[in-house]
Design a protein around this motif. Sequence first.
Motif, mmCIF file in Angstrom:
data_model
loop_
_atom_site.group_PDB
_atom_site.id
_atom_site.type_symbol
_atom_site.label_atom_id
_atom_site.label_comp_id
_atom_site.label_asym_id
_atom_site.label_seq_id
_atom_site.Cartn_x
_atom_site.Cartn_y
_atom_site.Cartn_z
ATOM 1 N N ALA A 149 6.857 9.542 12.986
ATOM 2 C CA ALA A 149 7.320 10.069 11.979
ATOM 3 C C ALA A 149 6.164 10.497 11.066
ATOM 4 O O ALA A 149 6.280 11.158 10.041
ATOM 5 N N GLY A 150 4.942 10.158 11.495
ATOM 6 C CA GLY A 150 3.823 10.378 10.829
ATOM 7 C C GLY A 150 3.697 9.540 9.369
ATOM 8 O O GLY A 150 3.218 9.882 8.362
ATOM 9 N N LYS A 151 4.227 8.337 9.523
ATOM 10 C CA LYS A 151 4.390 7.325 8.237
ATOM 11 C C LYS A 151 3.352 6.214 8.295
ATOM 12 O O LYS A 151 3.589 5.326 7.573
ATOM 13 N N PHE A 152 2.609 6.076 9.420
ATOM 14 C CA PHE A 152 1.527 4.812 9.483
ATOM 15 C C PHE A 152 0.683 5.067 8.373
ATOM 16 O O PHE A 152 0.628 3.602 7.749
ATOM 17 N N GLN A 153 0.377 6.021 7.784
ATOM 18 C CA GLN A 153 -0.798 5.907 6.522
ATOM 19 C C GLN A 153 -0.074 5.556 5.089
ATOM 20 O O GLN A 153 -0.375 4.698 4.586
ATOM 21 N N ASP A 154 1.149 5.950 5.128
ATOM 22 C CA ASP A 154 1.814 5.556 4.179
ATOM 23 C C ASP A 154 2.380 4.157 4.065
ATOM 24 O O ASP A 154 2.316 3.621 3.210
ATOM 25 N N LEU A 155 2.791 3.680 5.269
ATOM 26 C CA LEU A 155 3.319 2.121 5.395
ATOM 27 C C LEU A 155 1.808 1.403 5.005
ATOM 28 O O LEU A 155 1.847 0.354 4.222
ATOM 29 N N ALA A 156 0.636 1.918 5.498
ATOM 30 C CA ALA A 156 -0.653 1.182 5.269
ATOM 31 C C ALA A 156 -0.917 1.069 3.573
ATOM 32 O O ALA A 156 -1.210 -0.028 3.121
ATOM 33 N N ASN A 157 -0.692 2.187 3.311
ATOM 34 C CA ASN A 157 -0.949 2.318 1.624
ATOM 35 C C ASN A 157 0.086 1.252 1.037
ATOM 36 O O ASN A 157 -0.469 0.846 -0.168
ATOM 37 N N SER A 158 1.404 1.280 1.297
ATOM 38 C CA SER A 158 2.350 0.591 0.667
ATOM 39 C C SER A 158 1.924 -0.846 0.629
ATOM 40 O O SER A 158 2.171 -1.719 -0.153
ATOM 41 N N LEU A 159 1.677 -1.264 1.909
ATOM 42 C CA LEU A 159 1.313 -2.683 2.302
ATOM 43 C C LEU A 159 0.004 -3.060 1.659
ATOM 44 O O LEU A 159 -0.058 -4.318 1.197
ATOM 45 N N SER A 160 -0.750 -2.042 1.229
ATOM 46 C CA SER A 160 -2.076 -2.601 0.520
ATOM 47 C C SER A 160 -1.801 -3.112 -0.755
ATOM 48 O O SER A 160 -2.728 -3.709 -1.477
ATOM 49 N N LYS A 161 -0.701 -2.768 -1.307
ATOM 50 C CA LYS A 161 -0.052 -3.185 -2.917
ATOM 51 C C LYS A 161 0.628 -4.517 -2.749
ATOM 52 O O LYS A 161 1.041 -4.786 -3.641
ATOM 53 N N ALA A 162 0.799 -5.044 -1.590
ATOM 54 C CA ALA A 162 1.384 -6.480 -1.640
ATOM 55 C C ALA A 162 0.823 -7.343 -2.322
ATOM 56 O O ALA A 162 -0.178 -7.652 -2.483
ATOM 57 N N ILE A 163 1.856 -8.129 -3.008
ATOM 58 C CA ILE A 163 1.504 -9.126 -3.745
ATOM 59 C C ILE A 163 2.015 -10.691 -3.386
ATOM 60 O O ILE A 163 3.250 -10.352 -2.753
ATOM 61 N N PRO A 164 1.391 -11.640 -3.489
ATOM 62 C CA PRO A 164 1.869 -12.866 -2.961
ATOM 63 C C PRO A 164 3.217 -13.438 -3.562
ATOM 64 O O PRO A 164 3.202 -13.215 -4.830
ATOM 65 N N ASP A 165 4.337 -13.876 -2.955
ATOM 66 C CA ASP A 165 5.664 -14.264 -3.491
ATOM 67 C C ASP A 165 5.500 -15.733 -3.316
ATOM 68 O O ASP A 165 6.091 -16.330 -2.476
ATOM 69 N N LEU A 166 4.786 -16.670 -4.091
ATOM 70 C CA LEU A 166 4.570 -17.900 -4.271
ATOM 71 C C LEU A 166 5.558 -18.864 -4.559
ATOM 72 O O LEU A 166 5.811 -19.899 -4.239
ATOM 73 N N GLU A 167 6.700 -18.163 -5.385
ATOM 74 C CA GLU A 167 7.898 -19.059 -5.994
ATOM 75 C C GLU A 167 8.714 -19.396 -4.680
ATOM 76 O O GLU A 167 9.396 -20.231 -4.925
ATOM 77 N N SER A 168 8.725 -18.477 -3.682
ATOM 78 C CA SER A 168 9.639 -18.644 -2.655
ATOM 79 C C SER A 168 9.216 -19.314 -1.462
ATOM 80 O O SER A 168 9.867 -19.578 -0.462
ATOM 81 N N ARG A 169 8.115 -19.709 -1.308
ATOM 82 C CA ARG A 169 7.369 -20.658 -0.411
ATOM 83 C C ARG A 169 8.097 -21.980 -0.219
ATOM 84 O O ARG A 169 8.226 -22.787 -1.291
ATOM 85 N N THR A 170 8.598 -22.189 1.085
ATOM 86 C CA THR A 170 9.355 -23.361 1.176
ATOM 87 C C THR A 170 8.321 -24.224 2.101
ATOM 88 O O THR A 170 8.714 -25.652 2.127
ATOM 89 N N SER A 171 7.213 -24.026 2.646
ATOM 90 C CA SER A 171 6.468 -25.128 3.470
ATOM 91 C C SER A 171 4.937 -24.458 3.372
ATOM 92 O O SER A 171 4.982 -23.309 3.425
ATOM 93 N N PRO A 172 4.130 -25.345 3.824
ATOM 94 C CA PRO A 172 2.513 -24.771 4.141
ATOM 95 C C PRO A 172 2.722 -23.779 5.503
ATOM 96 O O PRO A 172 1.471 -23.136 5.261
#
Length: 148
Positions: free
Chosen positions: A92-115
């Motif tokens: 679908a030609g969306k690899f670069q779009d997905l890569a760009n979106s994932l580059s904006k990922a931030i950790p979700d430390l509140e929902s961490r249940t184990s190490p």
Amino acid sequence: GFFVWNKYFSPQAKLNRQTQENYQKYLDWQKKYENAMKNDTYGGKTPEETLNMFIEALKKGDVELASRYFMLDDNGSIDQKWINGLQDTKAAGKFQDLANSLSKAIPDLESRTSPEDFKFKVYENSILKIYINMQLNKYSGVWKIESI
């Protein structure tokens, strides 16, 4: 005759044999799975490192490499659904779009249940668009993507 019947042909003897066979099948599966997990070294020592490696594979357009950053299934293989999803995204030609979106990922430390688990969130226009679950492969010590 009773001894032979009781030991080999009675319902309890058949049940005992079947139980033993099933237990052996389980042990064989477990050994195969653990070996596959020990040999699965694609991923980073941190969740961020694995995510960055995955993003780089997307930027290169490498479906095979990108699929290797996902957690193995119960058979010790890469789940075909991830390969199919990546192939569809690339077609679908969306690899670069997905890569760009994932580059904006931030950790979700509140929902961490184990190490051994870690989560990332990707927001676009203040709306949660992507949620990434990471899992530590405790056999090889690398972080893997469990789901996106």
